[in-house]
Design a protein around this motif. Structure first.
Motif, short mmCIF file in Angstrom:
data_model
loop_
_atom_site.label_atom_id
_atom_site.label_comp_id
_atom_site.label_asym_id
_atom_site.label_seq_id
_atom_site.Cartn_x
_atom_site.Cartn_y
_atom_site.Cartn_z
N ARG A 138 0.83 -1.21 0.00
CA ARG A 138 0.00 0.00 0.00
C ARG A 138 0.86 1.26 0.00
NH1 ARG A 138 -4.12 -2.92 3.56
NH2 ARG A 138 -6.06 -2.78 2.36
N GLY A 139 1.90 1.26 0.85
CA GLY A 139 2.74 2.44 0.95
C GLY A 139 3.46 2.77 -0.34
N ALA A 140 4.01 1.75 -1.00
CA ALA A 140 4.75 1.98 -2.24
C ALA A 140 3.84 2.53 -3.33
CB ALA A 140 5.39 0.67 -2.70
N HIS A 142 0.85 4.07 -2.84
CA HIS A 142 0.36 5.39 -2.43
C HIS A 142 1.37 6.48 -2.79
CE1 HIS A 142 -1.77 8.40 -0.07
NE2 HIS A 142 -0.64 8.69 0.52
N GLU A 143 2.64 6.18 -2.57
CA GLU A 143 3.69 7.17 -2.89
C GLU A 143 3.74 7.47 -4.38
OE1 GLU A 143 7.37 5.71 -1.45
OE2 GLU A 143 6.81 5.89 0.68
N ARG A 144 3.20 6.57 -5.20
CA ARG A 144 3.26 6.75 -6.65
C ARG A 144 1.91 7.15 -7.24
NH1 ARG A 144 6.96 3.87 -4.58
NH2 ARG A 144 9.08 3.93 -5.45
N GLY A 145 1.06 7.70 -6.38
CA GLY A 145 -0.17 8.30 -6.88
C GLY A 145 -1.31 7.34 -7.13
N THR A 147 -4.69 5.11 -6.09
CA THR A 147 -5.86 5.19 -5.23
C THR A 147 -6.33 3.78 -4.90
OG1 THR A 147 -6.57 7.29 -6.21
CG2 THR A 147 -8.25 6.00 -5.06
N GLU A 238 8.99 -1.66 -7.77
CA GLU A 238 8.91 -0.74 -6.63
C GLU A 238 7.97 -1.28 -5.55
OE1 GLU A 238 10.88 1.94 -6.31
OE2 GLU A 238 11.76 1.17 -8.18
N GLY A 242 9.09 -2.24 -1.81
CA GLY A 242 8.40 -1.67 -0.66
C GLY A 242 7.92 -2.74 0.30
#
Length: 428
Positions: A138-140, A142-145, A147, A238, A242
């Protein structure tokens, strides 16, 4: 008790009176003293008892008030002395000894008694790793835009892929459990451009192996405005990085307990085309898979060994699988129409991820379905999205249980599933 002191925090409270609570993990009775080991979500705490030994069965739930005293021989270097103990709930005997360092029960016994068996630290550890993996995924993204979305798991069509489906009665009408969120996440690219989902998927395939489940947790992602499948592969790299980083940060004790080794995720994951992979296998093994539409498990294991030896990588992308082996929405390779702009990611000898570029033009979908002899009317809802303009896009899906099992070297994917569902198991 929400503010009680946990077992892991005891060393920080030496000289203080605290309240701990948990399950009786073990009671060791000596001549003049007894040691009560209490287990909570963070680990084990030792409580020193004098006087007559209490009559506590293992897994009894207790609350303990006492003084924290330093002791190098106690778990974490501290223990609770001069305790006052309150029993919060009694317990029947567990199905096997949960206090032993290693699990003595067979896998069926563990699965039959999962709600209690998973209290064993070694059996619980994979799920700590799984939770950390999902957080990293989720974090990886989310950091890349991206949803996060949540799509239906009951669907009206069984035409999404070649996998078998479970039928259900939906208020008197036929329906099915979703094989994946694929068609929904493609549609949502037209809304958010980049989406992901963590949720259950269902496959009614008659597998009875150590790596297949009838229900598993799928980590799905889809992104728009890609040049081809390599853009999807870059995002997948990525996401996996993550996940590994999150496991290292959030679940180091679980990894250490199981003696697992986390992989390095190379900046550039090595890649080999499907036809080149088959040629390698033909040259270096006693099998010649050229002309076959897919790789056998033995081929995946060999290729993973080759990637480690040649590239120092535990990950390997295999690209260009034949179009005949991929779903109808897969984008063909413009230079080799019989091959697809798709990929599998192999990890430690096993296919871990499948993904690729999808078709995005309405006319291309009609042509693909005609080529396969399928009726476009069966895909009307899905095709309608592409009549309204969709960008070039692609995505991938990771099976969480398979990932966790492979990461930790577990011998069966069921050890990474809380309550596994397969051909033989519907309970508990």
């Amino acid at each position: 008790m929400i503010s009680r002191t946990t077992a892991a925090d005891l060393p920080r409270h030496v000289g203080e009176h605290v309240r701990i609570a948990g399950w009786v993990h073990r009671l060791r009775v000596l001549k003049s003293v007894s040691f009560l080991v209490v287990r909570d979500r963070t680990g084990l705490a030792q409580v020193v008892l004098t006087g007559p030994a209490p009559d506590f069965g293992e897994e009894t739930v207790v609350e303990v008030h006492g003084l924290v005293t330093a002791n190098d021989k106690a778990p974490g270097g501290a223990e609770v002395t001069d305790p006052a103990i309150t029993v919060l709930a009694g317990s029947a005997p567990p199905p096997f000894d949960l206090y032993r360092p290693h699990v003595t029960a067979t896998l069926p016994t563990v699965l039959d008694n999962a709600a209690v068996a998973l209290r064993h630290p070694r059996l619980r550890a994979p799920f700590e790793v799984a939770a950390a993996s999902v957080a990293g995924f989720r974090g990886a993204l989310h950091e890349r835009g991206f949803t996060e979305i949540h799509t239906p798991k009951i669907v009206g069509s069984a035409t999404e892929s070649g996998a078998s489906v479970f039928g259900v009665d939906y208020f008197g009408a036929p329906a099915f459990l979703a094989q994946s969120p694929q068609l929904f996440k493609q549609a949502m690219v037209g809304v958010f451009e980049r989406v992901y989902e963590v949720g259950p998927v269902f496959r009614a395939e008659p597998h009875d192996t150590t790596r297949h489940l009838a229900q598993y947790t799928s980590l799905d992602a889809e992104l728009g405005f890609v040049a081809d499948h390599h853009d999807v592969m870059a995002v997948l790299r990525e996401a996996v990085a993550g996940m590994v980083a999150a496991v290292a940060e959030r679940a180091p004790a679980a990894v250490a307990l199981l003696g697992a080794e986390l992989p390095d995720v190379p900046a550039e994951v090595p890649e080999i085309h499907f036809t080149d992979a088959q040629a390698l296998l033909a040259r270096h093994t006693d099998q010649d898979p050229r002309g076959e539409p897919d790789l056998a498990p033995a081929h995946e294991r060999w290729l993973s060994g080759w990637a480690r030896a040649e590239h120092g990588s535990e990950f390997l992308f295999v690209t260009g699988y034949p179009m005949v082996k991929r779903p109808f929405y897969t984008h063909p390779d413009p230079d080799r129409p019989a091959s697809s702009n798709s990929f599998d990611l192999l990890f430690r000898g096993l296919e871990l991820v499948t993904g690729g570029q999808r078709l995005h033009r309405h006319a291309d979908y009609l042509a693909a379905l005609e080529h396969r002899g399928e009726d476009p009317a069966a895909h009307a809802d899905h095709l309608d999205v592409f009549a309204h303009g969709m960008p070039p896009h692609g995505g991938f899906a990771i099976g969480l249980e398979r990932w966790t099992a492979r990461l930790l070297g577990l011998d069966n994917v069921r050890r990474a599933a809380l309550f596994p569902r397969d051909r033989q198991r519907l309970h508990p």
